[in-house]
Motif scaffolding. Structure first.
Motif, PDB file in Angstrom:
ATOM      1  N   THR A   1       1.004  -0.934  -0.189  1.00 29.05           N
ATOM      2  CA  THR A   1       0.144  -0.087  -0.027  1.00 29.05           C
ATOM      3  C   THR A   1       0.751   1.060   0.502  1.00 29.05           C
ATOM      4  O   THR A   1       1.620   1.123   0.940  1.00 29.05           O
TER       5      THR A   1
ATOM      6  N   ARG B   1      -3.175  10.069  -2.882  1.00 27.20           N
ATOM      7  CA  ARG B   1      -3.888   9.229  -3.523  1.00 27.20           C
ATOM      8  C   ARG B   1      -3.098   8.285  -2.936  1.00 27.20           C
ATOM      9  O   ARG B   1      -2.233   8.134  -1.875  1.00 27.20           O
TER      10      ARG B   1
ATOM     11  N   ARG C   1      -3.083   3.789  -2.803  1.00 33.59           N
ATOM     12  CA  ARG C   1      -2.443   2.107  -3.774  1.00 33.59           C
ATOM     13  C   ARG C   1      -3.215   1.545  -2.901  1.00 33.59           C
ATOM     14  O   ARG C   1      -2.570   1.288  -1.935  1.00 33.59           O
TER      15      ARG C   1
ATOM     16  N   ASN D   1      -4.632  -2.911  -3.004  1.00 29.90           N
ATOM     17  CA  ASN D   1      -4.194  -3.770  -3.878  1.00 29.90           C
ATOM     18  C   ASN D   1      -4.088  -3.834  -5.602  1.00 29.90           C
ATOM     19  O   ASN D   1      -4.392  -4.066  -5.908  1.00 29.90           O
ATOM     20  N   GLY D   2      -3.197  -2.799  -5.503  1.00 31.10           N
ATOM     21  CA  GLY D   2      -2.639  -2.762  -7.085  1.00 31.10           C
ATOM     22  C   GLY D   2      -3.346  -1.128  -7.775  1.00 31.10           C
ATOM     23  O   GLY D   2      -3.120  -0.663  -8.734  1.00 31.10           O
ATOM     24  N   THR D   3      -4.778  -0.340  -6.431  1.00 29.11           N
ATOM     25  CA  THR D   3      -5.530  -0.177  -6.928  1.00 29.11           C
ATOM     26  C   THR D   3      -5.262   1.219  -7.085  1.00 29.11           C
ATOM     27  O   THR D   3      -5.623   1.437  -5.422  1.00 29.11           O
ATOM     28  N   TRP D   4      -4.483   2.385  -7.687  1.00 31.13           N
ATOM     29  CA  TRP D   4      -5.025   3.801  -7.429  1.00 31.13           C
ATOM     30  C   TRP D   4      -6.510   4.290  -6.619  1.00 31.13           C
ATOM     31  O   TRP D   4      -7.012   4.182  -7.578  1.00 31.13           O
ATOM     32  N   HIS D   5      -6.708   5.334  -5.856  1.00 26.71           N
ATOM     33  CA  HIS D   5      -7.435   6.159  -5.851  1.00 26.71           C
ATOM     34  C   HIS D   5      -7.545   7.448  -5.171  1.00 26.71           C
ATOM     35  O   HIS D   5      -6.491   7.667  -3.995  1.00 26.71           O
TER      36      HIS D   5
END
Length: 131
Positions: A31, A80, A82, A84-88
């Motif tokens: 993360t 931002r 990350r 589990n591999g996804t950016w929020h």
């Protein structure tokens, strides 16, 4: 701050900056918190351990306002994360009134143990995720 805490802060942050963070940042499952550098304006990525709860991501800073990423958040709370591999994207909120030790009990065990052992000024941070 006591001399012991000052020395601990220097040793831990030096290790993190030079060895730990560069290695951890490359791991796909790690993360990451991305802030905007308060002086440079450049993106700054820091490995963190935390947990998403609904539309919020929670973590604890081991050095509170002395952490560079907390200083960056105070200057610009847009971040931002990350997970589990996804950016929020989201807005970070340092919570000095929060009980960081209690919060650590609800976060991933290994990271929480390290934060408790190495930290000198714990600070709870909540990121309100927008996506």
């Amino acid at each position: 701050m006591s001399r012991h805490h000052e020395l601990k802060h220097r040793v831990v942050t030096s290790f993190q900056r030079r060895i730990g963070n560069p290695i951890l940042s490359r791991l796909p499952f790690q993360t990451l918190l991305e802030t905007t550098g308060r002086t440079s304006g450049l993106p700054r990525r820091t490995p963190v351990g935390g947990r998403r709860v609904g539309n919020a991501f929670w973590f604890v800073s081991e050095f509170g306002d002395r952490s560079q990423y907390v200083r960056n958040i105070r200057a610009d709370p847009r971040v931002r994360v990350r997970i589990n591999g996804t950016w929020h994207t989201g807005t970070a909120h340092p919570l000095p009134e929060g009980d960081a030790r209690t919060r650590l009990k609800a976060l991933p065990r290994y990271n929480s143990t390290a934060v408790r052992a190495l930290g000198t000024d714990l600070l709870t941070v909540r990121v309100d995720l927008t996506d």
